[in-house]
Structure formats: structure tokens, C-alpha cells
Write a protein that holds these residues in place. Structure first.
Motif, mmCIF file in Angstrom:
data_model
loop_
_atom_site.group_PDB
_atom_site.id
_atom_site.type_symbol
_atom_site.label_atom_id
_atom_site.label_comp_id
_atom_site.label_asym_id
_atom_site.label_seq_id
_atom_site.Cartn_x
_atom_site.Cartn_y
_atom_site.Cartn_z
ATOM 1 N N ILE A 38 0.881 -1.167 0.000
ATOM 2 C CA ILE A 38 0.000 0.000 0.000
ATOM 3 C C ILE A 38 0.916 1.214 0.000
ATOM 4 C CG2 ILE A 38 -1.748 1.307 1.254
ATOM 5 C CD1 ILE A 38 -2.791 -1.311 2.372
ATOM 6 N N PHE A 39 0.686 2.115 -0.950
ATOM 7 C CA PHE A 39 1.581 3.238 -1.160
ATOM 8 C C PHE A 39 1.043 4.536 -0.571
ATOM 9 C CE2 PHE A 39 2.427 0.183 -4.462
ATOM 10 C CZ PHE A 39 3.803 0.092 -4.393
ATOM 11 N N ALA A 40 1.963 5.327 -0.052
ATOM 12 C CA ALA A 40 1.630 6.669 0.415
ATOM 13 C C ALA A 40 1.468 7.556 -0.811
ATOM 14 C CB ALA A 40 2.738 7.213 1.311
ATOM 15 N N LEU A 41 0.536 8.462 -0.748
ATOM 16 C CA LEU A 41 0.332 9.445 -1.802
ATOM 17 C C LEU A 41 0.573 10.835 -1.237
ATOM 18 C CD1 LEU A 41 -2.934 8.115 -3.500
ATOM 19 C CD2 LEU A 41 -0.604 8.037 -4.407
ATOM 20 N N PRO A 42 0.874 11.779 -2.117
ATOM 21 C CA PRO A 42 0.990 13.160 -1.652
ATOM 22 C C PRO A 42 -0.392 13.680 -1.239
ATOM 23 C CG PRO A 42 1.330 13.009 -4.036
ATOM 24 C CD PRO A 42 1.147 11.620 -3.518
#
Length: 115
Positions: A38-42
């Protein structure tokens, strides 16, 4: 209280798209278990546009300089074949994912909520 947003990309090649997000776009992420990244987004914003029928969602990544961002992505080996379109409200292109899906990328010319 709402504390964030979770976007989902449905993919015919999820593993390759995850590697692309990590290695080519440089998104930081966590392993939620079993290799499920699961990726962090801006910071994000959401807009509601009128439509004849509902239910569609689109994801666009924002940048301050689309030309510089495209050059940086090409330097990381991302094939960016599309042109940059001037839509008035912003400069728009897309990032092709390994699965064939596209992520929108644009440099807004309008005020943005995260700023």
C-alpha cells in the motif's frame, strides 16, 4: 471524522504495477501483509464533476512542472509516449502502467486544495 483517503487501482497485472509505483514513481509504501503493498500518496483533493451517468472515478497525480516531471520519469525508464495537452485549466498527460492502464498526470492552473 475523515482522516484520509484510500484509492484503489484495479489491474490485470497488479504485481508489475506495484513494482512500477515503487521503483519508477518512487512512491513509499508499506507491506500490509503477504507482500501486499500500500503506497503513500501526496496530499490529495477530490472534485465532483457533472455527468450523464454516475459511478466513474479517475485518478490524477498533480505536479508543479509537468515538463520537468515527464523528463524525470523518462530518466527513470518510464515510456511516456503521450503529448502534453493544454486544457486551459492545466497541462495534462498520462503515465502508462505495465498493465496497460493509465494514470493521469497534470500541472494545474487552478487553485488546489492541498496548497
Amino acid at each position: 471524522m475523515i482522516t484520509g483517503a484510500h484509492a484503489v487501482l484495479f489491474s490485470t497485472d497488479a504485481e508489475q504495477d506495484r513494482v512500477f509505483l515503487r521503483d519508477k514513481l518512487g512512491l513509499a509504501g508499506i507491506d500490509a501483509g503477504g507482500g501486499w503493498l500500500i503506497f503513500a500518496l501526496p496530499p490529495a483533493e477530490v472534485a465532483v464533476h457533472p455527468a450523464e451517468t454516475g459511478g466513474a472515478c479517475e485518478l490524477y497525480l498533480l505536479c508543479d512542472d509537468v515538463n520537468a516531471t515527464v523528463a524525470e520519469l523518462r530518466g527513470r525508464g518510464v515510456d511516456m509516449p503521450g503529448d502534453i495537452e493544454d486544457r486551459g485549466w492545466g497541462l495534462l498527460t498520462s503515465i502508462p502502467l505495465p498493465s496497460g492502464s493509465q494514470l493521469g498526470l497534470y500541472q494545474p492552473r487552478h487553485p488546489t486544495a492541498p496548497h
